[in-house]
Design a protein around this motif. Structure first.
Motif, PDB file in Angstrom:
ATOM      1  N   PRO A  35     -11.100  64.798  12.751  1.00  0.00           N
ATOM      2  CA  PRO A  35     -10.810  65.250  14.345  1.00  0.00           C
ATOM      3  C   PRO A  35     -11.534  64.614  15.363  1.00  0.00           C
ATOM      4  O   PRO A  35     -10.884  64.318  16.433  1.00  0.00           O
ATOM      5  N   SER A  36     -12.758  64.371  15.221  1.00  0.00           N
ATOM      6  CA  SER A  36     -13.608  64.143  16.240  1.00  0.00           C
ATOM      7  C   SER A  36     -14.323  62.355  16.169  1.00  0.00           C
ATOM      8  O   SER A  36     -14.835  61.979  17.089  1.00  0.00           O
ATOM      9  N   ILE A  37     -14.045  61.886  14.899  1.00  0.00           N
ATOM     10  CA  ILE A  37     -14.794  60.666  14.561  1.00  0.00           C
ATOM     11  C   ILE A  37     -14.487  59.744  15.887  1.00  0.00           C
ATOM     12  O   ILE A  37     -15.375  58.771  16.031  1.00  0.00           O
ATOM     13  N   ALA A  38     -13.210  59.435  15.969  1.00  0.00           N
ATOM     14  CA  ALA A  38     -12.806  58.461  17.248  1.00  0.00           C
ATOM     15  C   ALA A  38     -13.875  58.568  18.306  1.00  0.00           C
ATOM     16  O   ALA A  38     -14.300  57.468  18.931  1.00  0.00           O
ATOM     17  N   ASP A  39     -13.923  59.716  18.842  1.00  0.00           N
ATOM     18  CA  ASP A  39     -14.533  60.024  20.042  1.00  0.00           C
ATOM     19  C   ASP A  39     -16.155  60.161  19.863  1.00  0.00           C
ATOM     20  O   ASP A  39     -16.862  59.438  20.675  1.00  0.00           O
ATOM     21  N   TRP A  40     -16.771  60.403  18.503  1.00  0.00           N
ATOM     22  CA  TRP A  40     -17.970  60.206  18.306  1.00  0.00           C
ATOM     23  C   TRP A  40     -18.386  58.520  18.221  1.00  0.00           C
ATOM     24  O   TRP A  40     -19.289  58.194  18.877  1.00  0.00           O
ATOM     25  N   TYR A  41     -17.243  57.913  17.807  1.00  0.00           N
ATOM     26  CA  TYR A  41     -17.464  56.360  17.422  1.00  0.00           C
ATOM     27  C   TYR A  41     -17.458  55.808  18.865  1.00  0.00           C
ATOM     28  O   TYR A  41     -18.434  55.006  19.168  1.00  0.00           O
ATOM     29  N   GLU A  42     -16.506  56.139  19.926  1.00  0.00           N
ATOM     30  CA  GLU A  42     -16.554  55.477  20.903  1.00  0.00           C
ATOM     31  C   GLU A  42     -17.642  55.548  22.082  1.00  0.00           C
ATOM     32  O   GLU A  42     -18.306  54.811  22.606  1.00  0.00           O
ATOM     33  N   SER A  43     -18.189  57.204  21.903  1.00  0.00           N
ATOM     34  CA  SER A  43     -19.166  57.631  22.785  1.00  0.00           C
ATOM     35  C   SER A  43     -20.634  57.546  22.195  1.00  0.00           C
ATOM     36  O   SER A  43     -21.483  57.621  22.964  1.00  0.00           O
ATOM     37  N   GLY A  44     -20.607  57.262  20.891  1.00  0.00           N
ATOM     38  CA  GLY A  44     -22.013  57.441  20.401  1.00  0.00           C
ATOM     39  C   GLY A  44     -22.262  58.782  19.998  1.00  0.00           C
ATOM     40  O   GLY A  44     -21.874  59.754  20.625  1.00  0.00           O
ATOM     41  N   LEU A  45     -22.783  59.277  18.810  1.00  0.00           N
ATOM     42  CA  LEU A  45     -22.905  60.472  18.224  1.00  0.00           C
ATOM     43  C   LEU A  45     -24.221  60.881  19.413  1.00  0.00           C
ATOM     44  O   LEU A  45     -25.252  60.592  19.035  1.00  0.00           O
ATOM     45  N   SER A  46     -23.888  62.486  19.622  1.00  0.00           N
ATOM     46  CA  SER A  46     -25.210  63.139  20.668  1.00  0.00           C
ATOM     47  C   SER A  46     -26.076  63.629  19.626  1.00  0.00           C
ATOM     48  O   SER A  46     -25.650  63.988  18.490  1.00  0.00           O
ATOM     49  N   THR A  47     -27.251  63.909  20.024  1.00  0.00           N
ATOM     50  CA  THR A  47     -28.082  64.731  19.427  1.00  0.00           C
ATOM     51  C   THR A  47     -27.786  66.249  18.832  1.00  0.00           C
ATOM     52  O   THR A  47     -27.947  66.454  17.792  1.00  0.00           O
ATOM     53  N   SER A  48     -26.789  66.854  19.935  1.00  0.00           N
ATOM     54  CA  SER A  48     -26.277  68.104  19.394  1.00  0.00           C
ATOM     55  C   SER A  48     -25.473  68.078  18.214  1.00  0.00           C
ATOM     56  O   SER A  48     -25.277  68.874  17.336  1.00  0.00           O
ATOM     57  N   ALA A  49     -24.406  67.106  18.465  1.00  0.00           N
ATOM     58  CA  ALA A  49     -23.356  66.722  17.214  1.00  0.00           C
ATOM     59  C   ALA A  49     -24.146  66.567  15.730  1.00  0.00           C
ATOM     60  O   ALA A  49     -23.950  66.959  14.888  1.00  0.00           O
ATOM     61  N   VAL A  50     -25.350  65.901  15.743  1.00  0.00           N
ATOM     62  CA  VAL A  50     -26.113  65.553  14.752  1.00  0.00           C
ATOM     63  C   VAL A  50     -26.495  66.848  14.148  1.00  0.00           C
ATOM     64  O   VAL A  50     -26.531  67.038  13.070  1.00  0.00           O
ATOM     65  N   ARG A  51     -27.192  67.501  15.223  1.00  0.00           N
ATOM     66  CA  ARG A  51     -27.747  68.888  14.573  1.00  0.00           C
ATOM     67  C   ARG A  51     -26.735  69.813  14.104  1.00  0.00           C
ATOM     68  O   ARG A  51     -26.802  70.783  13.161  1.00  0.00           O
ATOM     69  N   GLU A  52     -25.435  69.756  14.696  1.00  0.00           N
ATOM     70  CA  GLU A  52     -24.281  70.737  13.995  1.00  0.00           C
ATOM     71  C   GLU A  52     -24.034  70.111  13.023  1.00  0.00           C
ATOM     72  O   GLU A  52     -23.772  71.155  11.822  1.00  0.00           O
ATOM     73  N   LEU A  53     -23.850  68.951  12.647  1.00  0.00           N
ATOM     74  CA  LEU A  53     -23.201  68.326  11.426  1.00  0.00           C
ATOM     75  C   LEU A  53     -24.404  68.705  10.263  1.00  0.00           C
ATOM     76  O   LEU A  53     -24.207  68.942   9.305  1.00  0.00           O
ATOM     77  N   ALA A  54     -25.604  68.550  10.899  1.00  0.00           N
ATOM     78  CA  ALA A  54     -26.797  68.835   9.675  1.00  0.00           C
ATOM     79  C   ALA A  54     -26.572  70.476   9.223  1.00  0.00           C
ATOM     80  O   ALA A  54     -26.618  70.595   7.913  1.00  0.00           O
ATOM     81  N   LEU A  55     -26.513  71.312  10.366  1.00  0.00           N
ATOM     82  CA  LEU A  55     -26.233  72.758   9.772  1.00  0.00           C
ATOM     83  C   LEU A  55     -25.252  73.069   8.902  1.00  0.00           C
ATOM     84  O   LEU A  55     -25.248  73.665   7.841  1.00  0.00           O
ATOM     85  N   GLU A  56     -24.087  72.249   9.004  1.00  0.00           N
ATOM     86  CA  GLU A  56     -22.780  72.410   8.521  1.00  0.00           C
ATOM     87  C   GLU A  56     -23.200  71.931   6.727  1.00  0.00           C
ATOM     88  O   GLU A  56     -22.634  72.656   5.961  1.00  0.00           O
ATOM     89  N   ALA A  57     -23.709  70.590   6.961  1.00  0.00           N
ATOM     90  CA  ALA A  57     -23.915  69.987   5.750  1.00  0.00           C
ATOM     91  C   ALA A  57     -24.801  70.727   4.834  1.00  0.00           C
ATOM     92  O   ALA A  57     -24.706  70.894   3.531  1.00  0.00           O
ATOM     93  N   GLY A  58     -25.746  71.549   5.604  1.00  0.00           N
ATOM     94  CA  GLY A  58     -26.712  72.313   4.977  1.00  0.00           C
ATOM     95  C   GLY A  58     -25.962  73.577   4.028  1.00  0.00           C
ATOM     96  O   GLY A  58     -26.392  74.241   3.126  1.00  0.00           O
ATOM     97  N   LYS A  59     -25.245  74.019   5.029  1.00  0.00           N
ATOM     98  CA  LYS A  59     -24.467  75.310   4.629  1.00  0.00           C
ATOM     99  C   LYS A  59     -23.734  74.925   3.166  1.00  0.00           C
ATOM    100  O   LYS A  59     -23.547  75.539   2.338  1.00  0.00           O
ATOM    101  N   LEU A  60     -23.100  73.537   3.295  1.00  0.00           N
ATOM    102  CA  LEU A  60     -22.167  73.360   2.090  1.00  0.00           C
ATOM    103  C   LEU A  60     -23.309  72.884   0.991  1.00  0.00           C
ATOM    104  O   LEU A  60     -22.812  72.529  -0.009  1.00  0.00           O
TER     105      LEU A  60
END
Ligand code: TGC
Ligand code: FAD
Length: 390
Positions: A35-60
């Motif tokens: 759902p978010s990848i096009a926006d992340w790609y267009e604007s560049g992934l923010s530090t907070s998005a990296v941190r959120e993704l890392a936490l979710e990947a960690g939970k999995l």
């Protein structure tokens, strides 16, 4: 209609546990990445998005998932590969986050660190609470890391590091950088550099046309003073970083296929609904020939990846075999992404569809973790016994 990855029923070669894990990662990608990848790609992934993704990947349990102990999931290698495939079906940048964290930064500490270093860093890295990066490449030394200019000199009990690393995934986000440096005794050692250490900075690299949903940085080390406990004690040669690369390259062997599969699925979907000359694009022989050839390469790549995964789980996988897989699967994935783009016509150049985003990402994947040429030379050396690098 048969899905492109099920044409050969390769799934039958997976255990139920492997399929379940793969499906769980695919759901994560559907929910949190697509759902978010096009926006992340267009604007560049923010530090907070990296941190959120890392936490979710960690939970999995995806971070350092093929490592054992210290909060790591301890899965087999094939499961790790399948996870990389699903993540990269979302975006190569998301797979990069997981590769760099688990296969490069965590693996370096897990394999070559002291017990104290492992206890200090690994559990929180596995949980995604702390992020690591891996600094090997320098501005003038990419394919040939042996030439590195980053220096570590002893000063009493301390180490002092000077140098610059380049193109470092998650450098500006990381809580700890694994930095490889040449020491006074000419040996290469790894150092754990916590973010915020005086003299250490990690400026972000901008203006990228590839891997935009991933943070890439420079690491600058100016008189960075570290205690003796910061050195990874169990390796003192280029074997250290190159062993870590084997792990991450293995993930890419599977990962690149995920990007290719996503492109092919998108192209098939498009071709069945788009009408040209009064019938669906998919009903033309030229289109079907393209789709059949791409599906064929995808199946071959999948079988190759799975074979290498089984060898890795047997403990017999050799570096030149990883090179074979990385060379083939990334090269074919890039060719598939570009061919799919032709099927989508003008729509193929937009972020409404994944194909050019994947193709642009795969340009980086072709280059990092050893360029195609480096892998050709590794295979050439295995075949002939001749070193043709220099
Ligand atoms: P060479 O003299 O052959 O070997 C030096 C020492 O390393 C050992 N070795 C390996 N060990 C484990 N795995 C391997 N694949 C190994 N290859 C070599 C070797 O046995 C020796 O050990 P020792 O104990 O005797 O000292 O090394 P060389 O300088 O001739 O280099 C060979 C070459 C060119 C293949 C190597 O330098 C290379 O692979 N270059 C490519 C560099 C590269 O791939 N960089 C990647 C940086 S990280 C990155 O791109 C992350 S992107 C992540 C993301 O976002 O997903
Ligand atoms: P060069 O080594 O200068 O190569 C340029 C060209 O010369 C290539 O085509 C190459 O194949 C060719 N070439 C080199 N040697 C030979 C030879 N002997 N014979 C024939 N041709 C040759 N590095 C890290 O350490 N950590 C990271 O986290 C990391 N993340 C990255 C993220 C991104 C998005 C990118 C693009 C790169 C990243 N890298 C990282 C760096 C990456 O590993 C290097 O870019 C790669 O190793 C190639 O080095 P180079 O770019 O300096 O190219």
């Amino acid at each position: 209609m048969t899905s492109p990855l099920e044409l050969l029923s390769v799934d039958h070669l997976l255990s139920e546990e492997e399929r379940d894990l793969r499906d769980a990662v695919a759901h994560f990608v559907d929910d949190r990445v697509r759902p978010s990848i096009a926006d992340w790609y267009e604007s560049g992934l923010s530090t907070s998005a990296v941190r959120e993704l890392a936490l979710e990947a960690g939970k999995l349990g995806l971070l350092g998932m093929h490592l054992t102990g210290y909060g790591c999931a301890g899965t087999n290698a094939v499961s790790y590969g399948l996870a990389c495939m699903e993540l990269e079906a979302g975006d190569s940048g998301v797979r990069s986050l997981v590769s760099v964290q688990g296969s490069l930064a965590m693996f370096a500490i897990w394999k070559f660190g002291s017990e104290e270093q492992k206890q200090q860093w690994l559990p929180r890295m596995a949980a995604g609470e702390l992020i690591g990066c891996f600094g090997l490449t320098e501005p003038d030394f990419g394919s040939n890391p042996a030439g590195m200019r980053t220096r570590a000199r002893r000063d009493g009990d301390d180490w002092v590091l000077d140098g610059t690393k380049m193109w470092i995934t998650n450098g500006s986000v990381a809580d700890v950088a694994v930095v490889w440096a040449r020491c006074d005794d000419t040996k290469v050692r790894g150092f754990l550099v916590p973010a915020g250490t005086p003299g250490f900075s990690a400026p972000k690299i901008g203006k990228k046309l590839s891997l935009r949903a991933s943070v890439t940085s420079e690491l600058v080390l100016e008189g960075v003073r570290l205690p003796s406990s910061a050195v990874l004690p169990e390796v003192s040669s280029l074997r250290g970083p190159l062993s870590c690369l084997n792990e991450a390259r293995f993930g890419i062997v599977f990962g690149a296929l995920g990007a290719a599969r996503d492109c092919l699925a998108s192209a098939i979907d498009y071709a069945t609904t788009r009408e040209v000359f009064d019938k669906p694009l998919a009903a033309f022989q030229l289109t079907q020939a393209k789709l059949a050839d791409m599906a064929l390469e995808l199946q071959k790549g999948y079988l190759l990846a799975l074979h290498l995964g089984r060898l890795k789980d047997d403990g017999t996988l050799r570096p030149e075999q990883v090179s074979l897989g990385k060379l083939n699967n990334v090269r074919e994935a890039l060719a598939i992404a570009r061919e799919c783009r032709t099927i989508l016509g003008a729509n193929g150049i937009t972020l409404e569809y994944p194909v050019l985003r994947h193709a642009n990402n795969l340009e980086s994947v072709l280059t990092y973790e050893g360029t195609s040429e480096v892998h050709q030379l590794v295979i050439g050396q295995a075949l002939t016994g001749q070193n043709a690098f220099g």
